[in-house]
Design a protein around this motif. Structure first.
Motif, PDB file in Angstrom:
ATOM      1  N   ASN A  94      -2.989 -17.985  36.269  1.00 57.71           N
ATOM      2  CA  ASN A  94      -3.920 -18.746  35.418  1.00 57.71           C
ATOM      3  C   ASN A  94      -5.274 -18.090  35.277  1.00 57.71           C
ATOM      4  OD1 ASN A  94      -3.286 -22.130  36.706  1.00 57.71           O
ATOM      5  ND2 ASN A  94      -1.933 -20.741  35.620  1.00 57.71           N
ATOM      6  N   ALA A  95      -5.585 -17.582  34.115  1.00 55.51           N
ATOM      7  CA  ALA A  95      -6.966 -17.175  33.852  1.00 55.51           C
ATOM      8  C   ALA A  95      -7.745 -18.409  33.414  1.00 55.51           C
ATOM      9  CB  ALA A  95      -7.014 -16.127  32.763  1.00 55.51           C
ATOM     10  N   SER A  96      -9.032 -18.378  33.582  1.00 56.00           N
ATOM     11  CA  SER A  96      -9.886 -19.439  33.041  1.00 56.00           C
ATOM     12  C   SER A  96     -11.237 -18.829  32.710  1.00 56.00           C
ATOM     13  CB  SER A  96     -10.069 -20.574  34.047  1.00 56.00           C
ATOM     14  OG  SER A  96     -10.912 -20.173  35.107  1.00 56.00           O
ATOM     15  N   THR A  97     -11.974 -19.505  31.858  1.00 57.40           N
ATOM     16  CA  THR A  97     -13.318 -19.026  31.540  1.00 57.40           C
ATOM     17  C   THR A  97     -14.132 -18.901  32.831  1.00 57.40           C
ATOM     18  OG1 THR A  97     -13.240 -20.023  29.357  1.00 57.40           O
ATOM     19  CG2 THR A  97     -15.423 -19.533  30.235  1.00 57.40           C
ATOM     20  N   PHE A 100     -13.184 -15.901  34.794  1.00 55.54           N
ATOM     21  CA  PHE A 100     -13.653 -14.705  34.100  1.00 55.54           C
ATOM     22  C   PHE A 100     -15.150 -14.486  34.333  1.00 55.54           C
ATOM     23  CE2 PHE A 100     -15.275 -12.467  30.365  1.00 55.54           C
ATOM     24  CZ  PHE A 100     -14.400 -11.402  30.268  1.00 55.54           C
ATOM     25  N   LEU A 101     -15.917 -15.559  34.283  1.00 56.95           N
ATOM     26  CA  LEU A 101     -17.363 -15.445  34.504  1.00 56.95           C
ATOM     27  C   LEU A 101     -17.644 -14.900  35.904  1.00 56.95           C
ATOM     28  CD1 LEU A 101     -18.578 -18.901  33.058  1.00 56.95           C
ATOM     29  CD2 LEU A 101     -18.347 -16.717  31.852  1.00 56.95           C
ATOM     30  N   GLU A 103     -15.638 -13.032  37.677  1.00 55.30           N
ATOM     31  CA  GLU A 103     -15.258 -11.617  37.694  1.00 55.30           C
ATOM     32  C   GLU A 103     -16.366 -10.758  37.088  1.00 55.30           C
ATOM     33  OE1 GLU A 103     -12.749  -9.162  38.222  1.00 55.30           O
ATOM     34  OE2 GLU A 103     -12.280 -10.546  39.828  1.00 55.30           O
ATOM     35  N   LEU A 313      -6.577 -21.216  38.617  1.00 57.30           N
ATOM     36  CA  LEU A 313      -7.498 -20.853  37.531  1.00 57.30           C
ATOM     37  C   LEU A 313      -8.446 -19.713  37.884  1.00 57.30           C
ATOM     38  CD1 LEU A 313      -8.178 -24.542  36.521  1.00 57.30           C
ATOM     39  CD2 LEU A 313      -6.916 -22.878  35.153  1.00 57.30           C
ATOM     40  N   ASN A 315      -8.992 -15.798  38.070  1.00 53.51           N
ATOM     41  CA  ASN A 315      -8.429 -14.551  37.550  1.00 53.51           C
ATOM     42  C   ASN A 315      -8.078 -13.607  38.702  1.00 53.51           C
ATOM     43  OD1 ASN A 315      -9.754 -15.973  35.441  1.00 53.51           O
ATOM     44  ND2 ASN A 315      -9.733 -14.125  34.188  1.00 53.51           N
ATOM     45  N   ILE A 371     -17.219 -20.233  41.504  1.00 49.27           N
ATOM     46  CA  ILE A 371     -17.501 -20.726  40.154  1.00 49.27           C
ATOM     47  C   ILE A 371     -16.336 -21.567  39.626  1.00 49.27           C
ATOM     48  CG2 ILE A 371     -18.023 -20.027  37.766  1.00 49.27           C
ATOM     49  CD1 ILE A 371     -19.661 -17.720  38.924  1.00 49.27           C
ATOM     50  N   ARG A 375     -17.294 -25.113  38.398  1.00 54.89           N
ATOM     51  CA  ARG A 375     -17.263 -25.339  36.948  1.00 54.89           C
ATOM     52  C   ARG A 375     -16.230 -26.404  36.589  1.00 54.89           C
ATOM     53  NH1 ARG A 375     -18.857 -26.533  33.315  1.00 54.89           N
ATOM     54  NH2 ARG A 375     -19.061 -25.716  31.207  1.00 54.89           N
ATOM     55  N   HIS A 376     -15.138 -26.470  37.368  1.00 55.37           N
ATOM     56  CA  HIS A 376     -14.117 -27.474  37.082  1.00 55.37           C
ATOM     57  C   HIS A 376     -14.291 -28.737  37.905  1.00 55.37           C
ATOM     58  CE1 HIS A 376     -11.821 -23.643  36.030  1.00 55.37           C
ATOM     59  NE2 HIS A 376     -12.056 -24.250  34.883  1.00 55.37           N
ATOM     60  N   THR A 465      -2.694 -21.414  31.548  1.00 55.83           N
ATOM     61  CA  THR A 465      -3.855 -22.269  31.291  1.00 55.83           C
ATOM     62  C   THR A 465      -3.783 -22.889  29.897  1.00 55.83           C
ATOM     63  OG1 THR A 465      -5.052 -20.703  32.664  1.00 55.83           O
ATOM     64  CG2 THR A 465      -6.381 -22.277  31.436  1.00 55.83           C
TER      65      THR A 465
ATOM     66  N   LEU B  11     -10.601 -25.160  29.738  1.00 55.89           N
ATOM     67  CA  LEU B  11     -10.288 -24.102  30.699  1.00 55.89           C
ATOM     68  C   LEU B  11     -10.410 -22.706  30.130  1.00 55.89           C
ATOM     69  CD1 LEU B  11      -7.163 -25.628  32.445  1.00 55.89           C
ATOM     70  CD2 LEU B  11      -9.536 -25.698  33.166  1.00 55.89           C
ATOM     71  N   LEU B  12      -9.909 -22.538  28.898  1.00 57.64           N
ATOM     72  CA  LEU B  12      -9.879 -21.188  28.332  1.00 57.64           C
ATOM     73  C   LEU B  12      -9.938 -21.279  26.810  1.00 57.64           C
ATOM     74  CD1 LEU B  12      -9.598 -18.260  29.439  1.00 57.64           C
ATOM     75  CD2 LEU B  12      -7.153 -18.448  29.074  1.00 57.64           C
ATOM     76  N   PRO B  61     -17.303 -31.571  37.524  1.00 56.66           N
ATOM     77  CA  PRO B  61     -17.731 -30.232  37.106  1.00 56.66           C
ATOM     78  C   PRO B  61     -19.248 -30.097  37.044  1.00 56.66           C
ATOM     79  CG  PRO B  61     -16.652 -31.404  35.289  1.00 56.66           C
ATOM     80  CD  PRO B  61     -16.470 -32.231  36.506  1.00 56.66           C
ATOM     81  N   GLU B  62     -19.713 -28.894  37.260  1.00 52.83           N
ATOM     82  CA  GLU B  62     -21.135 -28.590  37.120  1.00 52.83           C
ATOM     83  C   GLU B  62     -21.300 -27.667  35.921  1.00 52.83           C
ATOM     84  OE1 GLU B  62     -23.255 -28.343  41.154  1.00 52.83           O
ATOM     85  OE2 GLU B  62     -21.307 -27.464  41.536  1.00 52.83           O
ATOM     86  N   ILE B  67     -25.042 -23.537  37.687  1.00 56.92           N
ATOM     87  CA  ILE B  67     -24.419 -22.500  38.520  1.00 56.92           C
ATOM     88  C   ILE B  67     -25.232 -21.203  38.454  1.00 56.92           C
ATOM     89  CG2 ILE B  67     -22.359 -21.054  38.796  1.00 56.92           C
ATOM     90  CD1 ILE B  67     -20.732 -23.529  37.734  1.00 56.92           C
ATOM     91  N   ASN B 110      -5.609 -10.247  31.994  1.00 49.12           N
ATOM     92  CA  ASN B 110      -5.068 -10.818  33.238  1.00 49.12           C
ATOM     93  C   ASN B 110      -3.541 -10.710  33.297  1.00 49.12           C
ATOM     94  OD1 ASN B 110      -6.273 -11.901  35.615  1.00 49.12           O
ATOM     95  ND2 ASN B 110      -5.411 -13.918  35.156  1.00 49.12           N
TER      96      ASN B 110
END
Lengths: 491, 491
Positions: A94-97, A100-101, A103, A313, A315, A371, A375-376, A465, B11-12, B61-62, B67, B110
């Protein structure tokens, strides 16, 4: 020439960094936008890429536009799209925003946190997030830094397996009083345990003939039999061997089976084995109260690992490893050359993660896991797990309702194992191999396969995702359509 | 609650991916813009971060803004800034815009290229770029896919060391006819060889007592003595042991020394040892014709590795490993569970990189190395290496001109090893330890230390991607200033 090359030489200048990075962000965003248009399984033939690219690196720089055109024209067609919502193979990554941030920040800072001194935040954040993750899983405090244990982020389960096997090995060799005893050490797993443990045991020098694969059966949902493990251990002791290590799995690769953790833990205690729990896939689900019981008995383990890069989620790559007694890991893996020393390390009050892993260098992976959790939030992470499991239930019902198919192993998480029932005149394994092939070569979806109890079957792992109910419905339609053609052809 | 969490559950989704990613790009660009304002060595105290962060992950979530504020307020102060132009410690880890772009694409796609089938482009691009890199180094065709060898991208030298030691071990154990011979295998290195080889040898089950550290001397620039290696081998053979593996280094960690590759290669041939060349740091320099002679004799090696993540502008992590006979690696590391099979793999016409490394999962690292080579071109890559070496020469001249200091080992690349000359009444090691400490704790620059031939000295490794002459000049000024205070205090 020197002048010309210098002119375009902007290695890390903030403005060009900003502009070029944003161009790539747009490229990736567009990729996600269009991801359903690509055949999930790449349709290229072996060797396709060397026919498209030159034999050597260019002498002069190329523009980002030229490079991105090549990524588009040469790389995208060769990808099997793991982030496609129609990808149902292996276990999803599962990638997620948010991942990714994290990473990006890791790669941007590009610090090397091998010791506390070499970048304190990298070490401290890692210790904090591994406790956060442990808290989400309600691990006993004996595994947490806030209690009496601790943990580390590795890249993969195999890396974790190599490290804990080496730790267990060195602890045993010390007790046995000589390295020659390495050939007596025995590791126990089931025939459903991920092969990575066999690979890791061999890597650390345990003879492959000393790896016991306890047979599983469909009658017990392919979970490990504590009785068989005990028998194997007793047999080895009688033969003068030294039982060393037992691995139990929560969510096996082939079928998502769960080994009886508590019973295995008791056996490990009785015979003084290092007991490790591999929860690479299904560990993520245990953040939901309804799945947490699978972890019951975890207090009897010496170590446990799970991969946030699978279902959490985060990466690639990220594997959490917790240990009750990190000192055995450190005893086995530490080293202290002058060129890495610092006052902080000598005070012994800090963690130097180089002594918790194979490599010296390490990326600041904690950022992305941190994160992802923030974030989630736990609420959305549980929602994500439950939504995938609900989609898997939906798919399972489709299969159950179609009498041409059968469920091969009980579904516990978001993995459904099924096959076309064998007809009298067609061998089941061959039939399902063909079904798999026609599904995948259609490019419309990707599923994968496994064998358990001698039966070949198809695995539908939900979800990436981006997967929604409509993708699951389309997958089932595709499977029915392809099965129909196959069965018709056989008549 | 379920509704509320779903509302923010993106999520994405491409648009939020785009917006949030660009916000982080701006954050990182600003970090580079201001990087000189931070103390290079973090000034935090152990435990600082747990006092700033909560004990567990949030339920809800935040926002990204919250963050990023924490990254700014809590993480940045805890970083030791490896990308600061005033970072001269260890070996530099060069980030670049190009490397960062490649990391983004890797993380965005990914994909998991464990086999050719699982994402053909990941495998094929890796084989292509490892040949490109081999061509830049003018490696013999016996190491290239275009010839009779081949290579793989690992994360670190330690990973490469574990894999090739396991390959050499298993090749030898097969010849010797039994796993119990593992305790007879011997590995040879020098006291300047990176400790990672000792760690790797122990990891693969070779008894630590079978690791020979051949002593080096300042008179030969801390390079390995072929004669001493031969003597050690002869002695072990007489004792009934089995010489297995010899490692030579191009650019040692402490002083940047170069072992005599050709002579060591001949010894390895004579006694049938696996000969590995560790060019982790200085390998990058060998793309310049004037440094390529250091690689002379490479044709006698079985394998060679170098780290583009050190001096080749490739963000962490990336290690190139080439082998003449990859089959020994594959023999040792391959496995074939049903759940990973594909028609492509069974045809044996393709590479499955899972059999060339420790782990199953792997990131698409080839993208970044490919983009680094293309975006810069060989011309700029050579310019970058030469510019760093010229700055090191400049620094070396500063040291040589100041009679309070001395150069401790000959400079070959961009690493200068020096110390304050010991005064009669002050022990040199202690004096230089203090000098290092006051330099680093100033926050204005970071250098590191090592010991060779019993002498403690300071290492100045030039340069990070952002380092310019003015930073080198400022470093020297800082060193002079701190040395002056120290020497004054001693009078």
């Amino acid at each position: 020439m020197a002048g010309a090359s210098k002119e375009t030489f902007s290695l890390l200048e903030p403005m060009s960094f900003r502009n070029e990075s944003k161009e790539v962000i747009d490229f990736i965003a567009e990729y996600y936008q269009n991801i359903e248009k690509f055949p999930v399984q790449s349709q290229v033939q072996p060797g396709y890429l060397s026919a498209m690219l030159p034999d050597s690196a260019p002498y002069y720089p190329e523009s980002l536009q030229v490079i991105l055109k090549d990524v588009n024209d040469c790389i995208l067609p060769g990808l099997t799209h793991w982030q496609s919502p129609n990808f149902f193979g292996y276990f999803n990554i599962n990638a997620s925003t948010a991942g990714f941030l994290g990473e990006m920040l890791c790669s941007g800072f590009n610090v090397v946190g091998f010791s506390w001194f070499s970048s304190p935040a990298a070490t401290e954040l890692e210790s904090i997030v591994i406790d956060w993750m442990g808290n989400l899983l309600k691990l006993p405090s004996s595994f947490l830094f806030s209690g009496t244990g601790g943990g580390v982020l590795h890249g993969t389960t195999c890396e974790a397996a190599v490290c804990i096997l080496a730790a267990a090995r060195d602890k045993a060799l010390k007790q046995l009083g000589g390295w020659e005893n390495i050939t007596k050490l025995v590791v126990y797993a089931s025939d459903q345990t991920h092969f990575t443990f066999q690979k890791a045991a061999k890597l650390v020098g345990i003879p492959p003939s000393n790896f016991r694969l306890v047979e599983t059966h469909s009658s017990t949902g392919f979970s490990m039999s504590p009785k068989q493990v005990s028998l194997a251990i007793e047999h080895d002791i009688k033969s003068g061997l030294v039982p060393l290590f037992l691995v139990g799995t929560i969510g096996t690769t082939a079928t998502g089976a769960v080994d009886p953790i508590e019973e295995l833990g008791k056996i490990a205690r009785k015979y003084e084995l290092w007991f490790h729990i591999d929860a690479a896939y299904a560990g993520s689900a245990c953040i939901c109260p309804e799945f947490r019981p699978y972890l019951d008995g975890v207090e009897l383990a010496n170590s446990i690992s799970m991969n946030p890069h699978k279902w959490f989620l985060t990466n690639m790559d990220c594997c959490c490893l917790w240990l009750k007694e990190p000192k055995f890991l450190i005893d086995s893996l530490s080293s202290d050359p002058e060129y890495l020393r610092s006052n902080a390390s000598e005070s012994k009050g800090v963690i130097d993660y180089k002594d918790w892993q194979i490599a010296l260098s390490r990326r600041f992976k904690a950022l992305k896991l941190w994160i992802v959790m923030r974030r989630h939030g736990l609420a959305n992470l549980m929602y994500h797990i439950r939504s995938d499991i609900n989609m898997a239930k939906r798919f399972e019902e489709f299969v159950a309702k179609d009498e041409r198919f059968e469920i091969v192993a009980p579904r516990k998480f978001a993995l459904v194992c099924f096959r076309l029932k064998p007809k009298e005149d067609v061998e089941g394994n061959e039939l399902n191999r063909k079904l798999l092939e026609v599904i995948n070569s259609s490019g419309r979806a990707l599923v994968s396969q496994a064998v358990a109890g001698g039966v070949y079957f198809i695995r539908c792992a939900i979800g990436t995702t981006l997967t929604e109910e409509r993708h699951v419905d389309a997958l089932w339609k595709l499977i029915q359509e392809k099965a129909q053609s196959l069965l018709m052809a056989k008549i």
